[in-house]
Design a protein around this motif. Sequence first.
Motif, PDB file in Angstrom:
ATOM      1  N   LEU A 117      25.971 -97.151   5.502  1.00 14.05           N
ATOM      2  CA  LEU A 117      25.791 -97.790   6.800  1.00 14.05           C
ATOM      3  C   LEU A 117      26.748 -97.113   7.782  1.00 14.05           C
ATOM      4  O   LEU A 117      27.970 -97.234   7.645  1.00 14.05           O
ATOM      5  CB  LEU A 117      26.115 -99.287   6.726  1.00 14.05           C
ATOM      6  CG  LEU A 117      25.306-100.144   5.746  1.00 14.05           C
ATOM      7  CD1 LEU A 117      25.753-101.602   5.829  1.00 14.05           C
ATOM      8  CD2 LEU A 117      23.814-100.037   6.027  1.00 14.05           C
ATOM      9  N   HIS A 118      26.217 -96.367   8.717  1.00 15.90           N
ATOM     10  CA  HIS A 118      27.065 -95.699   9.705  1.00 15.90           C
ATOM     11  C   HIS A 118      27.614 -96.757  10.661  1.00 15.90           C
ATOM     12  O   HIS A 118      26.850 -97.420  11.375  1.00 15.90           O
ATOM     13  CB  HIS A 118      26.259 -94.648  10.466  1.00 15.90           C
ATOM     14  CG  HIS A 118      27.100 -93.795  11.365  1.00 15.90           C
ATOM     15  ND1 HIS A 118      26.624 -93.227  12.525  1.00 15.90           N
ATOM     16  CD2 HIS A 118      28.404 -93.415  11.272  1.00 15.90           C
ATOM     17  CE1 HIS A 118      27.584 -92.528  13.098  1.00 15.90           C
ATOM     18  NE2 HIS A 118      28.675 -92.633  12.366  1.00 15.90           N
ATOM     19  N   GLU A 148      32.873 -91.012  12.559  1.00 14.66           N
ATOM     20  CA  GLU A 148      32.157 -90.849  11.284  1.00 14.66           C
ATOM     21  C   GLU A 148      32.302 -92.059  10.367  1.00 14.66           C
ATOM     22  O   GLU A 148      31.711 -92.101   9.280  1.00 14.66           O
ATOM     23  CB  GLU A 148      32.641 -89.586  10.563  1.00 14.66           C
ATOM     24  CG  GLU A 148      33.981 -89.711   9.829  1.00 14.66           C
ATOM     25  CD  GLU A 148      35.198 -89.716  10.745  1.00 14.66           C
ATOM     26  OE1 GLU A 148      36.306 -89.986  10.258  1.00 14.66           O
ATOM     27  OE2 GLU A 148      35.029 -89.437  11.954  1.00 14.66           O
ATOM     28  N   SER A 149      33.085 -93.067  10.782  1.00 14.40           N
ATOM     29  CA  SER A 149      33.327 -94.238   9.937  1.00 14.40           C
ATOM     30  C   SER A 149      32.027 -94.822   9.393  1.00 14.40           C
ATOM     31  O   SER A 149      31.071 -95.047  10.143  1.00 14.40           O
ATOM     32  CB  SER A 149      34.065 -95.319  10.725  1.00 14.40           C
ATOM     33  OG  SER A 149      35.433 -95.044  10.824  1.00 14.40           O
ATOM     34  N   SER A 150      32.020 -95.064   8.094  1.00 14.28           N
ATOM     35  CA  SER A 150      30.837 -95.627   7.441  1.00 14.28           C
ATOM     36  C   SER A 150      31.267 -96.672   6.424  1.00 14.28           C
ATOM     37  O   SER A 150      32.349 -96.584   5.839  1.00 14.28           O
ATOM     38  CB  SER A 150      30.029 -94.530   6.746  1.00 14.28           C
ATOM     39  OG  SER A 150      29.528 -93.608   7.690  1.00 14.28           O
ATOM     40  N   SER A 151      30.413 -97.657   6.241  1.00 12.24           N
ATOM     41  CA  SER A 151      30.597 -98.660   5.198  1.00 12.24           C
ATOM     42  C   SER A 151      29.551 -98.388   4.118  1.00 12.24           C
ATOM     43  O   SER A 151      28.488 -97.825   4.396  1.00 12.24           O
ATOM     44  CB  SER A 151      30.418-100.066   5.769  1.00 12.24           C
ATOM     45  OG  SER A 151      31.331-100.302   6.823  1.00 12.24           O
ATOM     46  N   GLN A 161      25.629-105.646  14.703  1.00 15.41           N
ATOM     47  CA  GLN A 161      24.244-105.261  14.419  1.00 15.41           C
ATOM     48  C   GLN A 161      24.006-104.882  12.962  1.00 15.41           C
ATOM     49  O   GLN A 161      22.897-105.070  12.445  1.00 15.41           O
ATOM     50  CB  GLN A 161      23.838-104.093  15.321  1.00 15.41           C
ATOM     51  CG  GLN A 161      23.777-104.447  16.800  1.00 15.41           C
ATOM     52  CD  GLN A 161      23.441-103.255  17.687  1.00 15.41           C
ATOM     53  OE1 GLN A 161      23.018-102.204  17.206  1.00 15.41           O
ATOM     54  NE2 GLN A 161      23.644-103.405  18.984  1.00 15.41           N
ATOM     55  N   LYS A 162      25.058-104.375  12.285  1.00 12.19           N
ATOM     56  CA  LYS A 162      24.846-103.876  10.920  1.00 12.19           C
ATOM     57  C   LYS A 162      25.518-104.709   9.832  1.00 12.19           C
ATOM     58  O   LYS A 162      25.015-104.781   8.706  1.00 12.19           O
ATOM     59  CB  LYS A 162      25.322-102.422  10.820  1.00 12.19           C
ATOM     60  CG  LYS A 162      24.474-101.459  11.643  1.00 12.19           C
ATOM     61  CD  LYS A 162      24.762-100.037  11.275  1.00 12.19           C
ATOM     62  CE  LYS A 162      23.784 -99.098  11.985  1.00 12.19           C
ATOM     63  NZ  LYS A 162      24.012 -97.686  11.624  1.00 12.19           N
ATOM     64  N   ILE A 163      26.662-105.320  10.135  1.00 11.86           N
ATOM     65  CA  ILE A 163      27.396-106.041   9.093  1.00 11.86           C
ATOM     66  C   ILE A 163      27.179-107.547   9.163  1.00 11.86           C
ATOM     67  O   ILE A 163      26.914-108.190   8.141  1.00 11.86           O
ATOM     68  CB  ILE A 163      28.901-105.687   9.163  1.00 11.86           C
ATOM     69  CG1 ILE A 163      29.084-104.223   8.729  1.00 11.86           C
ATOM     70  CG2 ILE A 163      29.732-106.612   8.282  1.00 11.86           C
ATOM     71  CD1 ILE A 163      30.509-103.724   8.751  1.00 11.86           C
ATOM     72  N   PHE A 202      31.770-102.065   0.849  1.00 13.35           N
ATOM     73  CA  PHE A 202      33.024-101.321   0.919  1.00 13.35           C
ATOM     74  C   PHE A 202      33.163-100.902   2.383  1.00 13.35           C
ATOM     75  O   PHE A 202      32.542 -99.945   2.840  1.00 13.35           O
ATOM     76  CB  PHE A 202      32.986-100.141  -0.046  1.00 13.35           C
ATOM     77  CG  PHE A 202      32.750-100.572  -1.468  1.00 13.35           C
ATOM     78  CD1 PHE A 202      33.806-100.978  -2.262  1.00 13.35           C
ATOM     79  CD2 PHE A 202      31.469-100.629  -1.986  1.00 13.35           C
ATOM     80  CE1 PHE A 202      33.594-101.412  -3.566  1.00 13.35           C
ATOM     81  CE2 PHE A 202      31.238-101.068  -3.286  1.00 13.35           C
ATOM     82  CZ  PHE A 202      32.304-101.457  -4.082  1.00 13.35           C
ATOM     83  N   SER A 203      33.977-101.662   3.107  1.00 14.25           N
ATOM     84  CA  SER A 203      33.930-101.630   4.570  1.00 14.25           C
ATOM     85  C   SER A 203      34.910-100.658   5.214  1.00 14.25           C
ATOM     86  O   SER A 203      34.968-100.570   6.444  1.00 14.25           O
ATOM     87  CB  SER A 203      34.179-103.042   5.123  1.00 14.25           C
ATOM     88  OG  SER A 203      35.413-103.560   4.646  1.00 14.25           O
TER      89      SER A 203
END
Length: 470
Positions: free
Chosen positions: A105-106, A113-116, A167-169, A130-131
């Motif tokens: 999940l970008h 570039e942080s991604s979970s 929106q994503k988490i 894994f956040s």
Amino acid sequence: MKIEQIYTGCLAQGAYYIVSEGEAAIIDPLRETQPYIDRLEKDNVKLKYIFETHFHADFVSGHVDLSKKTSASIVYGPTANPEFNAIIAEDNQVFEVGKIKIKVLHTPGHTMESSSFLLIDENGKEKALFSGDTLFLGDVGRPDLAQKAANMTQEELAGLLYESLYQKILPLNDEIIVYPAHGAGSACGKNMQKETVDTLGNQKKTNYALNQKDKESFIKAVTDGLLPPPAYFGMNVAMNKKGYDSFEEVLSKGLHALSPEKFEEMAEHSGALILDVRNNEDFAKGFVPQSINIGLDGDFAPWVGALIVDVKQPILLITDENNEEETVTRLSRVGFDNVLGFLKGSFQAWKSSGKEIDNVHRISATDFEKEIENKEVKIIDVRKESEYEAEHVDEAYNKPLAYINEWINHLEPTEHFYLHCAGGYRSMMAASILLARGYRNFTEIKGGFKAIAQTDVPKSDFVCQSKVLK
């Protein structure tokens, strides 16, 4: 399936080891890779992927060494551009490890570039997140570190972080377990909880950043009260992005035993900083002149980064005997690889050789109480601002240790002052720096504010630190 959190207290950092059906993945590994190799051999599994949530600023990851030793692929989220071979994943790309799946999940905002990484179990259930530094327990990643690289303001980055989180988490199921990259004590956030694992549902209820009415209020909340990042952060980012010397090479070079004579000679001609990592009580009684004390028994690595700053600075070590390897290891975790050697026989060898020694003028809190009674004195409290505002000695000045290079030049060398922190760890660091810079007219208080609080020294009214932070 097995998920193991490998938490390193001195860095407040969590790495993750995941196993399914003979295959493994590791997320955000530490610099020293042997413990991971040992785990893989013990479980008789093959490392398939090394997932990096972003280019870390507060520590040097073990991704490069671990990939070389295991042939596992390094995986970053979208927009990452490392200077070594890696898979740059697309948003929502799925990687299989045994019978489980890990979905990218970008989530930009902390960095671009942080991604979970969302773990989906063998039954197709979304199980864990894994956040990284996107979502902490009680906080979110600071949005001010990537401003230069992204050509964006911290407010613009905070806006991206809002969209990533909301929106994503936030739409994910409440039952999902959140595994963050850091916990309380890390400089990557400002209000983290002491716990290292929680459900997403509980974070939705308790995390201030996830309970903002709109984007504007979120941006204000997460940017308010941010302290300047430690100066070494950018250097660690560069090492994580470009690569670094192997940990084994760094360790071999650092474990060079030096006699007092060789140690003194090298100190005089190499430009090395003498770093004494013994506890503050032993240091106070005697130390090699010009040495700086950062005790191994506290938040060692972050303070090294904050106070020494330059990761290329040559360093000579004084440790308790048999602590040399541990010290070089912890230094390497924050990129300080240029250790030239250590004093063989520790400080006792130096003392026995008849060489010059120095000490800190230290008194008890009880003696401090007697000395300042009915007198006008100067007191410097080197704790964090939040600690000071919660409760402090009346009329004391708050000069946080992290900013010593700024306030030290404003001291009047002839004016005596008393120096303390919470328990003695930070005030001894400050004392050693002051002495190395030629300031000698001060008295450090053993046991710090904890000891002072047990006396009748006049103090401000107590205010809960959690209220101060809010």
